[in-house]
Write a protein that holds these residues in place. Structure first.
Motif, PDB file in Angstrom:
ATOM      1  N   TRP A   1       0.833  -1.210   0.000  1.00  0.00           N
ATOM      2  CA  TRP A   1       0.000   0.000   0.000  1.00  0.00           C
ATOM      3  C   TRP A   1       0.864   1.255   0.000  1.00  0.00           C
TER       4      TRP A   1
ATOM      5  N   ALA B   1      -8.803   4.355  -3.658  1.00  0.00           N
ATOM      6  CA  ALA B   1      -9.035   3.043  -3.048  1.00  0.00           C
ATOM      7  C   ALA B   1      -8.877   3.096  -1.533  1.00  0.00           C
TER       8      ALA B   1
ATOM      9  N   GLU C   1     -10.850   0.398   0.278  1.00  0.00           N
ATOM     10  CA  GLU C   1     -10.228  -0.915   0.218  1.00  0.00           C
ATOM     11  C   GLU C   1      -9.046  -1.001   1.177  1.00  0.00           C
TER      12      GLU C   1
ATOM     13  N   HIS D   1     -10.374  -1.399   4.741  1.00  0.00           N
ATOM     14  CA  HIS D   1     -10.957  -2.735   4.911  1.00  0.00           C
ATOM     15  C   HIS D   1      -9.855  -3.781   5.070  1.00  0.00           C
ATOM     16  N   GLU D   2      -8.818  -3.697   4.239  1.00  0.00           N
ATOM     17  CA  GLU D   2      -7.752  -4.698   4.283  1.00  0.00           C
ATOM     18  C   GLU D   2      -6.944  -4.594   5.573  1.00  0.00           C
TER      19      GLU D   2
ATOM     20  N   ALA E   1     -18.823  -2.679   1.493  1.00  0.00           N
ATOM     21  CA  ALA E   1     -18.228  -3.418   0.382  1.00  0.00           C
ATOM     22  C   ALA E   1     -18.612  -2.773  -0.936  1.00  0.00           C
ATOM     23  N   ARG E   2     -17.714  -2.892  -1.907  1.00  0.00           N
ATOM     24  CA  ARG E   2     -17.996  -2.412  -3.260  1.00  0.00           C
ATOM     25  C   ARG E   2     -18.144  -3.615  -4.183  1.00  0.00           C
TER      26      ARG E   2
ATOM     27  N   ARG F   1     -17.877  -5.779  -7.303  1.00  0.00           N
ATOM     28  CA  ARG F   1     -16.940  -5.843  -8.418  1.00  0.00           C
ATOM     29  C   ARG F   1     -17.655  -5.856  -9.763  1.00  0.00           C
TER      30      ARG F   1
ATOM     31  N   GLN G   1     -21.360   0.878  -4.271  1.00  0.00           N
ATOM     32  CA  GLN G   1     -20.763   0.917  -2.935  1.00  0.00           C
ATOM     33  C   GLN G   1     -21.852   0.721  -1.894  1.00  0.00           C
TER      34      GLN G   1
END
Length: 214
Positions: free
Chosen positions: A99, A142, A145, A148-149, A189-190, A192, A197
């Protein structure tokens, strides 16, 4: 005279968590609450008393992890694989460094350099990410994301150290038919498939994929 825009067609900007941005947050990618949460999560990882260092104390089966040693005749593995995979190269440190490299590339900065062992690299990368959180929450496409990660990594570390069982993952279906994998604590969550969103409450209200298939 120029046409007056139809306000009924205007969608107020939202954070990846699903919360509408306040007036003083307009132009940002994420709200300041999510920025603060990301900072809180990152602060749990570094240092000799942080979660990352704590993984070293639960590598041996049954030691300091809440995992009970059974009377099985099968000899246990020398090390527990779950905390080892989080602590080793490719785990927590590598994810955070990936990241940071991404942020440097977007900012057109020189590639970050890593020094010392994995603990020092962890401490350094967390410090660098926290220093640049304001920019990331304001401009990185992002950021949702990322939060979240990182939150997922921290929860995994906490579970390995406490011996807590992992959360049950369920499959829910987006309106477009794409399957999303979520847990009770999923912040959002988004999709895919259609790029929709969902906030935390919205994604948990989606129908179960099994019911849709039936």
């Amino acid at each position: 005279m120029p046409e007056t825009p139809d306000l009924a067609d205007y969608e107020w900007p939202t954070c990846p968590c699903g919360r509408q941005l306040r007036n003083d947050e307009l132009g940002r990618v994420a709200c300041r609450l999510c920025q603060d949460r990301a900072d809180t999560v990152l602060r749990q990882l570094p240092g000799p008393k942080g979660l990352y260092a704590g993984l070293a104390r639960v590598l041996v089966p049954g030691v300091g992890s809440g995992v009970r040693v059974t009377g099985s005749r099968t000899a246990p593995l020398p090390l527990r694989l779950e905390p080892l995979s989080l602590q080793a190269r490719g785990g927590v440190v590598t994810v955070l460094q990936t990241w940071l490299v991404d942020w440097h590339e977007l900012l057109e900065w020189r590639h970050p350099r890593w020094r010392g062992g994995l603990q020092q690299q962890l401490d350094d990368v967390v410090h660098a990410l926290r220093v640049n959180l304001e920019w990331a929450a304001s401009s990185h496409p992002a950021f949702g994301e990322f939060t979240h990660e990182v939150s997922s990594l921290v929860r995994q570390c906490e579970r390995q150290i406490s011996g807590e069982r992992p959360e049950r993952t369920v499959s829910v279906a987006c309106e477009c038919g794409t399957i999303l994998r979520v847990t009770v604590s999923t912040p959002g969550a988004r999709c895919r498939g259609c790029n929709t969103q969902y906030g935390r409450g919205e994604v948990l209200e989606l129908p179960l994929a099994e019911r849709v298939a039936a």
